[in-house]
Structures are given as structure tokens and as C-alpha cells.
Scaffold this active site. Structure first.
Site, short mmCIF file in Angstrom:
data_model
loop_
_atom_site.label_atom_id
_atom_site.label_comp_id
_atom_site.label_asym_id
_atom_site.label_seq_id
_atom_site.Cartn_x
_atom_site.Cartn_y
_atom_site.Cartn_z
CG ASN A 1 -3.74 0.04 6.80
OD1 ASN A 1 -3.89 1.09 6.17
ND2 ASN A 1 -2.57 -0.53 6.92
CB CYS B 1 -2.25 6.99 5.77
SG CYS B 1 -2.81 5.37 6.30
N GLY B 2 -5.37 6.97 4.20
CA GLY B 2 -6.82 7.05 4.43
C GLY B 2 -7.23 6.43 5.75
CG ASN B 3 -7.39 2.22 6.20
OD1 ASN B 3 -8.59 2.42 5.97
ND2 ASN B 3 -6.70 1.30 5.57
CG ASN C 1 -0.95 7.35 -1.19
OD1 ASN C 1 -1.99 7.50 -1.82
ND2 ASN C 1 -0.90 6.64 -0.09
CG HIS D 1 -2.99 3.94 -4.77
ND1 HIS D 1 -2.97 2.98 -3.78
CD2 HIS D 1 -2.98 5.14 -4.12
CE1 HIS D 1 -2.96 3.57 -2.59
NE2 HIS D 1 -2.97 4.88 -2.77
CD GLU E 1 -0.54 0.13 2.78
OE1 GLU E 1 0.32 0.91 3.22
OE2 GLU E 1 -1.62 -0.09 3.35
CB CYS F 1 -4.65 0.36 1.21
SG CYS F 1 -3.78 1.86 0.75
CB THR G 1 -4.84 6.26 -0.39
OG1 THR G 1 -3.87 5.32 0.09
CG2 THR G 1 -4.80 7.51 0.46
N GLY G 2 -5.93 3.33 -1.26
CA GLY G 2 -6.03 2.27 -2.28
C GLY G 2 -7.48 1.96 -2.62
N1 LIG Z 1 -2.47 2.34 4.18
C1 LIG Z 1 -2.60 3.71 3.78
C2 LIG Z 1 -1.71 4.18 2.71
C3 LIG Z 1 -0.25 4.08 3.00
C4 LIG Z 1 0.47 4.37 1.74
C5 LIG Z 1 1.91 4.04 1.74
N2 LIG Z 1 2.13 2.61 1.73
C6 LIG Z 1 2.64 4.76 0.62
O1 LIG Z 1 2.06 5.52 -0.17
O2 LIG Z 1 3.87 4.58 0.56
C7 LIG Z 1 -4.05 4.10 3.53
O3 LIG Z 1 -4.92 3.60 4.25
O4 LIG Z 1 -4.33 4.93 2.68
#
Ligand SMILES: N[C@H](CCC[C@H](N)C(=O)O)C(=O)O
Length: 272
Positions: A15, A75-77, A151, A153, A202, A211, A213-214
């Protein structure tokens, strides 16, 4: 006027984001720059733009913009990559760092070996807004679990993830009328106890390799619906993360790698 903005391209499990230290290089319109720079053919190419800044509540702050210019709360990553960036570029010598995000303060634990940070554990806080619900898109019926990790999911478990055409169904679910703020979408398949394969669409960036957080949302949804225990490896297109949902504190811990790809600079000539 000519201005130079130095940036670093980094990825966590594939990511990839463009990181700018705004303490040195202030950025005025991150929404616009994220769209321009993220574009694969005409820009630098990335899943979005991440700004590292100062904070009066924590050691540093993070802002994250998707490839479409929208701002995400967490964003976790990127949080793991920021840990590596701060340590290796000498902005901190601490191995525990607090990071101010739009979804609260996160704690990063840097795992340092020979002066390098290869993996980081992040206290991602408590999951929220969990709800199992039926959902339909492209004429297909699913049962999804919504989980907020700062965020939003939607996690959908399927028998065989290869049957899912993510490119076609992802945008339908992201923009489903049930989710007026749009949503990040994860399709997941339990491989064996403690191992889940997941692919993500995403919000604001489309298919990404991973992702953070995902992955947390997927592990939480699996534990809630009896598909796994409290500790799970989430295997994504670009790599794996280990997620532990701590029973005592209700906090989710995410551990995984962070990689620096290259440094570069953008020269902006406002007169051209
Ligand atoms: N890639 C990210 C999350 C981005 C989230 C974004 N796409 C949103 O919530 O709009 C992660 O590693 O957590």
C-alpha cells in the site's frame, strides 16, 4: 517562483503513499497534489499522499489523502511507514511515538534492528460501529459486517475469494446508498485457523495491495462472527499483517512491515 518539495515513496504491504515532511516542506493544497502525484502515468504513482507534521497533543501528526483527493481519518499502513520515516530520518530517537490523527492519537512501537525499523506495531484503538447486515450489489446478495477503525469498513466473508470481481463490485459497494460517506470494502476468506485471505477496494483509491485499517476491521469481523480467535494473520495482495484484538483493553494491535522505496523531489515552477 520555483519551489522544491522533497518526498519519500514508501509502502506497507504494497500500500504505497508519497510522504512529505511538512515541518520542512509545507503543503498548501494537499487534495489537488494527491490527485496529481498519485496518477500512475502522469504523476509519481501512488495510493495517495501522506503529510507528516507537528502536533500539540502528540509527538507528530499524520494527514492522509486518497488518490481522488479525499481526506481519510486514519491509515494503518501509513502509520507504520511514518514510524520508520521518523526514526530513520532522525526526527525521533524514541522507539515509542505518539501520532495525532483525525481519529485520535495512535501509539507506534518501532522494532529497531541495526539502526533500521523494519516492522512497527500500532495500537489502533477500539473498533466501533460493528453491525452485521445484508447487502446487495450487482444483483449479488451478501452478508457484510461494518467496522469502524477510525474510518469505515465493510467486511464480507465469502467461500472463495477468487469468485469475486473486485473491480466491478468494489465501486458499487463503496458508493452504496447505505453508506452516504462511502466505505472501504474488504472481501475475505478464512484459509485456516488464524489465517485469512483478504482483498480490498479502498474508498477514494480503488483496489490497493493492502489496507491496515481494513486488515484490523477484517480480524475484528472474523472474531465477532466466530470465524477466528483474537489473533489473526491477514494475507493481502501485497503482504501480510498480524492483527491482535486484545480482550482486556478492547484495543486492536497491528504489526507489519514498512519499506522505503525511494526519495525524490518535485520542482514546482509557479510561473510556467
Ligand atoms: N490504506 C489505509 C486506509 C486508507 C483509508 C481510506 N481509503 C479511507 O478511509 O477513505 C490503511 O492502511 O489503513
Amino acid at each position: 517562483m520555483t519551489r522544491v518539495i522533497k518526498f519519500t515513496k514508501m509502502h506497507g504491504a504494497g500500500n504505497d503513499y508519497i510522504y512529505v515532511n511538512t515541518l520542512k516542506y509545507p503543503i498548501e493544497s494537499p487534495e489537488k497534489l494527491s490527485v496529481e502525484w498519485s496518477a500512475p502515468h502522469t504523476g509519481i504513482g501512488s495510493d495517495g499522499l501522506v503529510l507528516i507534521g507537528s502536533s500539540d497533543k502528540a509527538d507528530f501528526s499524520m494527514r492522509i489523502f486518497n488518490a481522488d483527493g479525499s481526506e481519510a481519518k486514519m491509515c494503518g499502513n501509513a502509520s507504520r511507514c511514518i514510524g520508520k520515516y521518523l526514526y530513520e530520518y532522525g526526527l525521533t530517537s524514541q522507539t515509542a511515538v505518539t501520532l495525532d490523527t483525525l481519529s485520535g492519537i495512535k501509539i507506534l512501537k518501532l522494532h529497531v534492528e541495526d539502526g533500521k525499523v523494519n516492522t512497527v506495531t500500532v495500537d489502533m484503538g477500539r473498533p466501533a460501529d460493528m453491525k452485521e447486515q445484508p447487502i446487495e450489489a450487482n444483483g449479488q446478495k451478501f452478508t457484510g459486517t461494518t467496522v469502524s477503525m477510525g474510518n469505515p469498513h465493510l467486511v464480507i466473508f465469502v467461500e472463495d475469494i477468487k469468485d469475486i470481481n473486485l473491480e466491478s463490485i468494489g465501486p458499487k459497494l463503496e458508493n452504496h446508498p447505505l453508506f452516504p460517506d462511502r466505505i472501504n470494502v474488504e472481501f475475505a476468506q478464512v484459509l485456516e485457523h488464524g489465517k485469512i485471505r483478504m482483498r480490498v477496494w479502498e474508498r477514494g483509491s480503488g483496489i490497493t495491495q493492502a489496507c491496515g485499517t481494513g486488515a484490523c476491521a477484517t480480524a475484528v469481523a472474523a472474531a465477532l462472527t466466530g470465524k477466528s480467535g483474537r489473533k489473526t494473520d491477514i494475507i493481502m495482495d501485497g503482504g501480510s499483517l498480524t492483527i491482535e484484538w486484545d480482550e482486556k483493553t478492547d484495543h486492536v494491535w497491528m504489526t507489519g512491515g514498512a519499506v522505503r522505496v525511494f526519495d525524490g523531489e518535485v520542482i514546482i515552477n509557479d510561473e510556467l
